[in-house]
Design a protein around this motif. Structure first.
Motif, short mmCIF file in Angstrom:
data_model
loop_
_atom_site.label_atom_id
_atom_site.label_comp_id
_atom_site.label_asym_id
_atom_site.label_seq_id
_atom_site.Cartn_x
_atom_site.Cartn_y
_atom_site.Cartn_z
N ILE A 72 -21.63 11.38 -1.54
CA ILE A 72 -22.99 11.16 -1.04
C ILE A 72 -22.87 10.76 0.44
O ILE A 72 -22.34 9.70 0.76
CB ILE A 72 -23.71 10.08 -1.85
CG1 ILE A 72 -23.91 10.56 -3.29
CG2 ILE A 72 -25.05 9.71 -1.20
CD1 ILE A 72 -24.38 9.48 -4.25
N SER A 73 -23.34 11.64 1.31
CA SER A 73 -23.18 11.41 2.74
C SER A 73 -24.42 10.87 3.43
O SER A 73 -24.32 10.18 4.44
CB SER A 73 -22.77 12.73 3.43
OG SER A 73 -23.73 13.75 3.18
N HIS A 74 -25.61 11.19 2.90
CA HIS A 74 -26.86 10.83 3.56
C HIS A 74 -27.85 10.26 2.55
O HIS A 74 -27.95 10.76 1.42
CB HIS A 74 -27.52 12.04 4.21
CG HIS A 74 -26.73 12.68 5.31
ND1 HIS A 74 -25.62 13.47 5.06
CD2 HIS A 74 -26.88 12.64 6.67
CE1 HIS A 74 -25.12 13.90 6.21
NE2 HIS A 74 -25.86 13.41 7.20
N ALA A 93 -23.45 5.55 1.82
CA ALA A 93 -23.58 6.77 2.61
C ALA A 93 -23.25 6.49 4.07
O ALA A 93 -23.42 5.38 4.57
CB ALA A 93 -25.01 7.30 2.51
#
Length: 316
Positions: A72-74, A93
């Protein structure tokens, strides 16, 4: 009407649904509780709305892990309300995104909103001890921005004021799917306590202009197909107009807030009385509509003390 907030007695756990609304796109819904969205790209995942607590956020993460192991990056937050943002820390994130206006609302009223919502929604704030503090964006913008999740394009933009002055929507053009936050609801009451009634229907039409294949609304079931999308847009506009018009007629005659409440009930109860969180939202909606009709353009800050004052006044 109950002497406590209508939502204070709602302590039953809600059934969670995790629905696919496009390729790699999911809506996390829970019977009228705040929704979250999931956008899976080639390399990573974007979450839309962080939930009220890390405890609730982990329910979203559990659903994500049922369909992908990508990081989960954003996390994108459509507005500043506590029930949407205070679970952000659980996602770990690298970017937390909101509009510049939403960030300014955290500065202006974020703590007050947290304190008041904590009293209004005790069930949603179970496990609040884990919340590390107010949620701040690592990245904010005005107008629009684009994020690439590998080869997947995600457009994040302001299309107008509605539920708050800082609202944004998240559009995934390859599937023509939009995550609208609380600008659009489905079989759930709109919370208008920070709303802009005059702008809201115009903002809904800006969303309609995308001719969307699906919408993940702020509350209620995901909407797939143009018929459901347009029905939800029409219904949300009807809710907003019905609330405002009834309160505005009372305000124009110099009537009281309590009289405005009675007028809004007459207009809205038959159509919307069975909607999720209707009784909870009603007094805040009436108070804001009454203020806007009297020329108070900037929504007044809701504090825990103001909540109780208004509630007492309406109880009479």
């Amino acid at each position: 009407m109950s002497k406590q907030f209508a939502s204070a007695g709602d302590m039953a756990e809600k059934n969670v649904s995790f629905s696919q609304i496009g390729e790699g796109l999911y809506a996390f819904t829970a019977e009228g509780d705040p929704n979250s969205g999931v956008i899976i790209g080639d390399e990573s995942v974007m979450i839309v709305e962080a939930q009220a607590t890390p405890r609730l956020a982990r329910k979203v993460i559990e659903c994500v892990r049922s369909v992908t192991d990508k990081p989960i990056s954003h996390v994108v937050l459509t507005h500043y309300h506590a029930v949407r943002v205070l679970g952000a820390s659980a996602f770990d994130a690298r970017e937390i995104i909101m509009s510049d206006k939403a960030r300014s609302m955290v500065v202006e009223r974020g703590q007050e909103d947290w304190d008041s919502e904590f009293d209004r929604f005790p069930r949603l704030f179970q496990g609040h001890e884990e919340i590390p503090g107010l949620t701040w964006p690592t990245l904010s913008f005005t107008g629009s921005m684009t994020v690439w999740l590998g080869n997947r394009r995600v457009d994040i933009k302001q299309v107008g004021r509605a539920h708050t002055a800082g609202d944004i929507v998240i559009h995934v053009p390859d599937e023509n799917v939009m995550f609208t936050g609380d600008i659009v609801e489905y079989h759930s009451a709109c919370y208008c306590g920070d709303g802009h009634f005059a702008d809201w229907p115009v903002t809904l039409e800006a969303i309609r202009a995308h001719d969307l294949a699906a919408i993940a609304p702020g509350r209620g079931d995901a909407l797939t197909g143009s018929d459901m999308v347009n029905k939800a847009l029409d219904n949300t506009a009807d809710f907003v107009r019905s609330t405002y018009d009834a309160a505005a007629k009372v305000a124009a005659k110099g009537g009281s807030l309590k009289e405005a409440m009675a007028a809004v009930r007459t207009a809205c109860d038959p159509k919307f009385g069975d909607y999720a969180i209707y009784e909870h939202c009603l007094p805040f909606n009436v108070a804001r509509a009454y203020d806007e009709a009297r020329g108070i353009e900037h929504p007044r800050i809701w504090t825990a003390a103001r909540d109780k004052e208004m509630w007492s006044q309406l109880q009479g």
